[in-house]
Design a protein around this motif. Structure first.
Motif, PDB file in Angstrom:
ATOM      1  N   ARG A 108      27.253  60.092  10.731  1.00 55.97           N
ATOM      2  CA  ARG A 108      27.446  60.355  10.987  1.00 55.97           C
ATOM      3  C   ARG A 108      27.163  62.099  12.445  1.00 55.97           C
ATOM      4  N   GLN A 109      26.741  62.227  12.163  1.00 55.24           N
ATOM      5  CA  GLN A 109      25.922  63.150  12.479  1.00 55.24           C
ATOM      6  C   GLN A 109      24.987  63.114  13.105  1.00 55.24           C
ATOM      7  N   GLY A 110      23.807  62.132  12.464  1.00 51.71           N
ATOM      8  CA  GLY A 110      22.824  61.578  13.655  1.00 51.71           C
ATOM      9  C   GLY A 110      21.715  62.084  13.015  1.00 51.71           C
ATOM     10  N   LEU A 111      21.614  62.328  12.132  1.00 47.37           N
ATOM     11  CA  LEU A 111      20.804  63.152  10.901  1.00 47.37           C
ATOM     12  C   LEU A 111      19.582  62.065  10.248  1.00 47.37           C
ATOM     13  N   TRP A 112      19.571  60.666  10.072  1.00 46.28           N
ATOM     14  CA  TRP A 112      18.699  60.194  10.222  1.00 46.28           C
ATOM     15  C   TRP A 112      17.904  59.923  11.210  1.00 46.28           C
ATOM     16  N   ALA A 113      18.848  59.100  12.143  1.00 46.92           N
ATOM     17  CA  ALA A 113      18.134  59.328  13.829  1.00 46.92           C
ATOM     18  C   ALA A 113      16.911  59.911  13.966  1.00 46.92           C
ATOM     19  N   GLN A 114      17.312  62.065  13.936  1.00 48.83           N
ATOM     20  CA  GLN A 114      16.936  62.861  14.128  1.00 48.83           C
ATOM     21  C   GLN A 114      15.666  63.025  13.231  1.00 48.83           C
ATOM     22  N   ILE A 115      15.669  62.601  11.571  1.00 47.11           N
ATOM     23  CA  ILE A 115      14.750  62.779  11.099  1.00 47.11           C
ATOM     24  C   ILE A 115      13.537  61.366  11.597  1.00 47.11           C
ATOM     25  N   ASN A 116      13.720  60.424  11.921  1.00 44.88           N
ATOM     26  CA  ASN A 116      13.118  59.284  12.708  1.00 44.88           C
ATOM     27  C   ASN A 116      12.650  59.426  13.794  1.00 44.88           C
ATOM     28  N   GLY A 117      12.808  60.780  14.590  1.00 40.86           N
ATOM     29  CA  GLY A 117      12.358  60.892  15.939  1.00 40.86           C
ATOM     30  C   GLY A 117      10.656  61.634  15.444  1.00 40.86           C
ATOM     31  N   VAL A 118      11.746  62.829  15.148  1.00 38.87           N
ATOM     32  CA  VAL A 118      10.550  63.908  14.816  1.00 38.87           C
ATOM     33  C   VAL A 118       9.657  63.859  13.902  1.00 38.87           C
ATOM     34  N   LEU A 119       9.590  62.315  12.599  1.00 37.95           N
ATOM     35  CA  LEU A 119       8.992  61.575  12.083  1.00 37.95           C
ATOM     36  C   LEU A 119       7.742  60.749  12.684  1.00 37.95           C
ATOM     37  N   VAL A 120       8.342  60.202  13.851  1.00 39.75           N
ATOM     38  CA  VAL A 120       7.197  59.669  14.836  1.00 39.75           C
ATOM     39  C   VAL A 120       5.990  60.973  15.542  1.00 39.75           C
ATOM     40  N   GLU A 121       7.176  62.136  15.840  1.00 36.72           N
ATOM     41  CA  GLU A 121       6.633  62.957  16.806  1.00 36.72           C
ATOM     42  C   GLU A 121       4.812  62.984  15.970  1.00 36.72           C
ATOM     43  N   ARG A 122       5.377  63.432  14.725  1.00 37.14           N
ATOM     44  CA  ARG A 122       4.435  64.425  14.329  1.00 37.14           C
ATOM     45  C   ARG A 122       3.408  62.827  13.566  1.00 37.14           C
ATOM     46  N   CYS A 123       3.547  61.873  12.849  1.00 31.61           N
ATOM     47  CA  CYS A 123       2.815  60.968  11.991  1.00 31.61           C
ATOM     48  C   CYS A 123       2.048  60.384  13.398  1.00 31.61           C
ATOM     49  N   VAL A 124       2.481  60.078  14.564  1.00 29.21           N
ATOM     50  CA  VAL A 124       2.177  59.076  15.323  1.00 29.21           C
ATOM     51  C   VAL A 124       1.340  59.731  16.354  1.00 29.21           C
ATOM     52  N   PRO A 125       0.211  59.251  16.926  1.00 25.28           N
ATOM     53  CA  PRO A 125      -0.644  60.226  17.714  1.00 25.28           C
ATOM     54  C   PRO A 125       0.347  60.345  19.376  1.00 25.28           C
ATOM     55  N   LYS A 126       0.160  61.113  19.524  1.00 28.88           N
ATOM     56  CA  LYS A 126       0.782  61.044  21.170  1.00 28.88           C
ATOM     57  C   LYS A 126       0.977  60.127  22.196  1.00 28.88           C
ATOM     58  N   GLN A 127      -0.788  59.626  22.248  1.00 28.88           N
ATOM     59  CA  GLN A 127      -1.086  58.530  23.318  1.00 28.88           C
ATOM     60  C   GLN A 127      -0.048  57.406  22.840  1.00 28.88           C
ATOM     61  N   ASP A 128       0.381  56.836  21.302  1.00 29.26           N
ATOM     62  CA  ASP A 128       0.853  55.833  20.687  1.00 29.26           C
ATOM     63  C   ASP A 128       2.480  55.893  21.510  1.00 29.26           C
ATOM     64  N   VAL A 129       3.244  57.560  21.016  1.00 32.88           N
ATOM     65  CA  VAL A 129       3.906  57.491  21.543  1.00 32.88           C
ATOM     66  C   VAL A 129       4.405  57.515  22.975  1.00 32.88           C
ATOM     67  N   ILE A 130       3.909  57.598  23.691  1.00 32.21           N
ATOM     68  CA  ILE A 130       4.276  58.173  25.460  1.00 32.21           C
ATOM     69  C   ILE A 130       4.098  55.990  26.154  1.00 32.21           C
ATOM     70  N   LEU A 131       2.908  55.743  25.560  1.00 27.60           N
ATOM     71  CA  LEU A 131       2.698  54.055  25.524  1.00 27.60           C
ATOM     72  C   LEU A 131       4.117  53.398  24.863  1.00 27.60           C
ATOM     73  N   SER A 132       4.575  53.491  23.734  1.00 27.04           N
ATOM     74  CA  SER A 132       5.573  52.831  23.437  1.00 27.04           C
ATOM     75  C   SER A 132       7.313  53.164  24.298  1.00 27.04           C
ATOM     76  N   ARG A 133       6.854  55.227  24.571  1.00 30.32           N
ATOM     77  CA  ARG A 133       8.538  54.918  25.619  1.00 30.32           C
ATOM     78  C   ARG A 133       8.592  54.830  27.003  1.00 30.32           C
ATOM     79  N   ALA A 134       7.239  53.707  26.935  1.00 28.62           N
ATOM     80  CA  ALA A 134       7.146  53.847  29.076  1.00 28.62           C
ATOM     81  C   ALA A 134       7.288  52.129  28.577  1.00 28.62           C
ATOM     82  N   GLN A 135       6.755  51.376  27.622  1.00 31.80           N
ATOM     83  CA  GLN A 135       7.929  50.198  27.384  1.00 31.80           C
ATOM     84  C   GLN A 135       8.798  49.659  27.261  1.00 31.80           C
ATOM     85  N   ARG A 136      10.372  50.537  27.306  1.00 34.64           N
ATOM     86  CA  ARG A 136      11.049  51.006  27.486  1.00 34.64           C
ATOM     87  C   ARG A 136      11.994  50.187  27.972  1.00 34.64           C
TER      88      ARG A 136
END
Length: 104
Positions: free
Chosen positions: A76-104
């Motif tokens: 309910r607090q959105g903690l799992w989504a927050q954790i997922n977002g931060v881990l993606v930012e930390r663990c996935v190369p920045k270029q891949d994150v930018i590309l995945s957001r551009a494809q949305r």
């Protein structure tokens, strides 16, 4: 404090827990907790990865009522989504994150 152990294949390794620990703040007040946060998270991972029912958690994990209560509160607090977002930012190369957001 309970010694960090890895009983089940679904349990977090210590290094994995260190990545997540910052999201699970210790309580500011109240009585001391009977179960460590990593034990609660391991029990949640056990249920979500194995697909077992909450009431069928093994006896060496925290009680299902406790585990479910934390799971529901953190969801309910959105903690799992927050954790997922931060881990993606930390663990996935920045270029891949930018590309995945551009494809949305």
């Amino acid at each position: 404090m309970t010694k960090f152990t890895q009983t089940y294949p679904t349990d977090l390794k210590y290094t994995e827990w260190m990545l997540l620990a910052e999201f699970f703040r210790p309580p500011r007040r109240g009585h001391p907790r009977k179960w460590e946060r990593w034990q609660i998270v391991n029990a949640i991972l056990y249920v979500t990865r194995t697909g077992c029912q909450w009431r069928m958690l093994p006896k060496d994990l925290p009680p299902w009522q406790t585990v479910y209560g934390y799971f529901r509160r953190w969801t309910r607090q959105g903690l799992w989504a927050q954790i997922n977002g931060v881990l993606v930012e930390r663990c996935v190369p920045k270029q891949d994150v930018i590309l995945s957001r551009a494809q949305r």
